[in-house]
Design a protein around this motif. Structure first.
Motif, PDB file in Angstrom:
ATOM      1  N   SER A 182      -6.888 -30.070  28.743  1.00  0.00           N
ATOM      2  CA  SER A 182      -6.102 -31.064  29.523  1.00  0.00           C
ATOM      3  C   SER A 182      -6.937 -31.768  30.561  1.00  0.00           C
ATOM      4  O   SER A 182      -6.239 -32.721  31.482  1.00  0.00           O
ATOM      5  N   GLN A 183      -8.407 -31.982  30.689  1.00  0.00           N
ATOM      6  CA  GLN A 183      -8.838 -32.667  31.714  1.00  0.00           C
ATOM      7  C   GLN A 183      -9.208 -34.104  30.721  1.00  0.00           C
ATOM      8  O   GLN A 183      -9.350 -34.252  29.801  1.00  0.00           O
TER       9      GLN A 183
ATOM     10  N   GLU B 173     -11.959 -36.107  32.221  1.00  0.00           N
ATOM     11  CA  GLU B 173     -13.026 -36.729  32.695  1.00  0.00           C
ATOM     12  C   GLU B 173     -13.956 -37.290  31.542  1.00  0.00           C
ATOM     13  O   GLU B 173     -14.029 -36.862  30.543  1.00  0.00           O
ATOM     14  N   ASP B 174     -14.968 -38.186  32.230  1.00  0.00           N
ATOM     15  CA  ASP B 174     -15.630 -38.599  31.141  1.00  0.00           C
ATOM     16  C   ASP B 174     -16.804 -37.690  30.916  1.00  0.00           C
ATOM     17  O   ASP B 174     -17.063 -36.788  31.618  1.00  0.00           O
ATOM     18  N   GLY B 175     -17.646 -37.770  29.673  1.00  0.00           N
ATOM     19  CA  GLY B 175     -18.837 -36.844  29.457  1.00  0.00           C
ATOM     20  C   GLY B 175     -18.395 -35.664  28.496  1.00  0.00           C
ATOM     21  O   GLY B 175     -19.198 -34.813  28.380  1.00  0.00           O
ATOM     22  N   GLN B 176     -16.993 -35.564  28.216  1.00  0.00           N
ATOM     23  CA  GLN B 176     -16.679 -34.264  27.428  1.00  0.00           C
ATOM     24  C   GLN B 176     -17.285 -34.205  26.147  1.00  0.00           C
ATOM     25  O   GLN B 176     -17.498 -33.088  25.723  1.00  0.00           O
TER      26      GLN B 176
ATOM     27  N   ALA C 102      -8.708 -26.829  18.437  1.00  0.00           N
ATOM     28  CA  ALA C 102      -7.388 -27.226  17.732  1.00  0.00           C
ATOM     29  C   ALA C 102      -6.585 -28.136  18.787  1.00  0.00           C
ATOM     30  O   ALA C 102      -6.068 -29.073  18.419  1.00  0.00           O
ATOM     31  N   ARG C 103      -6.538 -27.862  20.242  1.00  0.00           N
ATOM     32  CA  ARG C 103      -5.962 -28.689  21.050  1.00  0.00           C
ATOM     33  C   ARG C 103      -6.525 -30.065  21.171  1.00  0.00           C
ATOM     34  O   ARG C 103      -5.937 -31.089  21.355  1.00  0.00           O
TER      35      ARG C 103
ATOM     36  N   TRP D 291      -6.617 -41.751  25.692  1.00  0.00           N
ATOM     37  CA  TRP D 291      -7.738 -40.758  25.903  1.00  0.00           C
ATOM     38  C   TRP D 291      -8.785 -40.957  24.691  1.00  0.00           C
ATOM     39  O   TRP D 291      -9.926 -40.960  25.102  1.00  0.00           O
ATOM     40  N   LEU D 292      -8.240 -41.197  23.526  1.00  0.00           N
ATOM     41  CA  LEU D 292      -9.253 -41.378  22.404  1.00  0.00           C
ATOM     42  C   LEU D 292     -10.155 -42.643  22.736  1.00  0.00           C
ATOM     43  O   LEU D 292     -11.518 -42.608  22.101  1.00  0.00           O
ATOM     44  N   ALA D 293      -9.527 -43.622  23.364  1.00  0.00           N
ATOM     45  CA  ALA D 293     -10.410 -44.733  23.655  1.00  0.00           C
ATOM     46  C   ALA D 293     -11.321 -44.881  24.688  1.00  0.00           C
ATOM     47  O   ALA D 293     -12.236 -45.757  25.101  1.00  0.00           O
TER      48      ALA D 293
END
Length: 643
Positions: free
Chosen positions: A39-40, A42-45, A75-76, A87-89
């Motif tokens: 659900s976050q 932030e960069d760096g995930q 899975a999420r 988000w993917l970009a």
């Protein structure tokens, strides 16, 4: 969650969490991290996910992260990548669905309990969406790998099979795998997604490295698809879907295990199918499959034993025996003196029983009516050889020595005829010597079969050469390691345009010669492979190139101005190799007579729809691909993004 380290730029950093020394607190924080991460934004995930990927690869049997919710988290994250293109970009999030699916696959490949927990965590629907091509082939590769592991266990297979389109999708992916990787990565160099290049080369870079890894990953994409299909093939209710002629006919050519020793490859799936009573009939009714199985059975293929198993099961089944006996007998008779192969520890006895079980050399025999005259003669000779073997057990040793000496005299006559250019006469003499030679004189029989094979080669009788060399390899000690027979069979396979089989034998030949203490003259100088062998290997590598069919269908690799085009890569014809005479390939008087071995010269656009919410059609019509771009993957607003 505990406050992150002051020098760490990422809030709630996973690596900071893992530094907690209190075990109970650390486990609590890790569980919280897994719960909150999807659900976050932030960069760096990706750093945390890649770290988890490394852990899963290194310690796939460690239950700690499983207990703390890693499957639910992964899975999420996959769903987030599929549904949220914004988000993917961002940052390097485009890597995350790949790593997430890979983590699931790594943790489920060994431990059934982990697989059960993954199913309860709901990973299958997310993996199925990747399998449906909601992102790219790179994510398909790890999705089909993970689903294959989940399908391996009896307790989790029903959950996989409940998704009715998985089998059909896997079949289509096995068929299309090489074409997908070629057109979506290898063909259009300037359209290669950077994150694909990074994943393939792990930072090593370079066009050559990317191309090599693309071949490896394409092979994996196909073989992991076959692994998943193989799990279904054990269940009778799925055989009608698997045993459709268009797919069955392609299975023998699905090499698919070059870098995955545990893969069943295409022949492994056929083996599973043939083990099922209802699977044998559609296999037996396809002459092309039987011919391919015979070629694999008489080759240096690592899956040779699988092909032999298929043929044995087909011959043992009264519903399929007469349909395959004519072709199968030719291959299996040549292997009947192998002491063991795969799970068969007394292979010769098995093959003798299955070939001669109901064979009666009489016109009224039911078997005689279903086989050719040549096969009948073959089985007659085979039956006579069996009788000769039994007879020799009761004969005085001195009598056998006399016969062996007589065989030697006839062999020398054959050598003389060969040296005089009477190739047919030499072959006849070697045949006569074989009839005299005791069965137990295996070393001498190896020489006779190998010499006769060379005669067949010079007479352009490739089938005869393959038969004789296979018999020589079967009775040689150690099995399948008689160098001259390997080389001669490689040339015979070349005459029949069986490129993969020729390549395997040529490689085995090189290995044998380089390992022999008294290796041939060409090897004494720096272990150099002779030119004529190198030419054959190069030619067969080009002819059996993994992407050859895709390249012929879609065109050559297209380089940008900074690259160069290797035009040799797609060539299928080469200049005449010439006579290729060499001391290295000539048998000595003491071992294999004076038989000269000679080289025998060998004779519109559609883009996969990956938009959110839309699925790829479930069809077996082969799609036509072009290089995918970030615009195709993420949408037009991300056209200038780079990864």
């Amino acid at each position: 969650m505990e406050k992150h380290s002051s020098d760490c730029p990422y809030p709630g950093c996973f690596f900071c969490v893992m530094k907690e020394t209190n075990l109970s607190k650390r486990r609590s924080n890790v569980a919280k991290f897994f719960k909150e991460l999807p659900s976050q934004n932030e960069d760096g995930q990706v750093l945390a996910i890649s770290g988890l990927w490394n852990t899963a690869m290194a310690h796939p049997n460690d239950p700690e992260f499983i207990e703390l919710g890693i499957f639910e988290c992964m899975a999420r994250l996959i769903w987030k990548g599929i549904e949220d293109r914004n988000w993917l970009a961002q940052d390097q999030n485009i890597y995350i669905p790949y790593y997430a699916a890979h983590i699931i696959g790594s943790y489920t490949m060994n431990v059934e309990e982990f697989a059960e927990q993954a199913v309860r965590a709901g990973v299958i629907p997310a993996l199925v969406e990747l399998l449906r091509d909601r992102l790219t082939w790179v994510e398909q590769r790890v999705a089909v790998r993970a689903l294959g592991h989940l399908a391996t266990y009896d307790s989790t297979f029903p959950a996989v099979a409940a998704h009715t389109d998985i089998l059909e999708l896997s079949i289509q992916l096995a068929i299309d795998a090489l074409e997908i990787v070629y057109t979506h990565f290898l063909q259009f160099v300037d359209k290669r997604l950077s994150y694909h290049c990074d994943l393939l080369t792990r930072g090593m870079g370079g066009l050559e490295m990317e191309s090599r890894k693309a071949e490896e990953w394409a092979s994996q994409l196909q073989c992991w698809s076959l692994q998943l299909i193989n799990c279904y093939a054990f269940k009778e209710e799925f055989l009608p879907t698997i045993c459709q002629p268009d797919f069955l006919g392609q299975l023998p050519s699905m090499w698919g295990g070059l870098v995955n020793e545990n893969s069943p490859a295409g022949v492994g799936v056929l083996r599973t199918i043939c083990h099922q009573r209802f699977g044998r009939i559609p296999v037996a009714e396809n002459p092309g499959i039987i011919e391919a199985l015979c070629n694999i059975a008489r080759s240096s293929d690592d899956w040779q034993y699988m092909a032999v198993d298929c043929l044995v099961w087909l011959l043992q089944d009264p519903n399929t025996r007469l349909k395959v006996l004519d072709k199968a007998a030719v291959a299996l008779v040549d292997l009947a003196e192998l002491p063991s192969l795969g799970e068969h520890k007394r292979l010769g006895e098995v093959l003798t029983n299955v070939l001669l079980e109901d064979y009666i050399p009489h016109p009224s025999s039911a078997v005689i009516a279903h086989i050719s005259t040549s096969t009948r003669h073959l089985l007659d000779d085979f039956a006579a050889l069996r009788k000769k073997t039994k007879w020799e057990r009761t004969v005085p040793k001195e009598d056998l020595q006399i016969k062996q000496a007589a065989a030697l005299v006839v062999k020398l006559e054959g050598n003389s005829r060969f040296s005089a250019g009477d190739i047919s006469g030499a072959a006849a003499k070697y045949t006569e010597a074989l009839s005299l030679c005791p069965v137990r004189a295996k070393k001498e029989r190896v020489v006779l079969h190998s010499n006769r094979a060379q005669c067949h080669l010079l007479l352009h009788n490739a089938e005869g050469a393959i038969s004789d060399t296979t018999r020589a390899l079967s009775i040689h000690n150690p099995v399948n390691r008689h160098s001259k027979s390997l080389w001669r069979r490689a040339q015979a396979y070349e005459l029949l345009s069986l490129h993969k089989e020729s390549l395997l034998d040529a490689i085995m030949f090189i290995n044998e010669c380089s390992q022999q203490p008294g290796s041939e003259s060409d090897f004494k100088s720096g272990n150099k492979v002779p030119d004529y062998v190198e030419r054959l290997v190069k030619k067969q590598m080009q002819a059996s190139w993994l992407f050859k069919d895709a390249a012929l269908k879609h065109g050559e690799i297209q380089y940008d101005e900074s690259g160069s085009v290797d035009t040799e890569e797609l060539e299928t014809e080469e200049a005449d190799d010439g006579d290729g005479e060499s001391e290295w390939e000539t048998a000595s008087e003491s071992e294999e007579a004076a038989v000269d071995a000679k080289d025998n010269p060998g004779t519109q656009e559609t883009i996969r729809d990956v938009k959110n919410g839309e699925k790829r059609p479930n069809t077996r019509n082969h799609p036509v691909f072009r290089g995918i771009t970030l615009r195709d993957l993420l949408g037009p607003q991300y056209e200038n993004a780079s990864y």
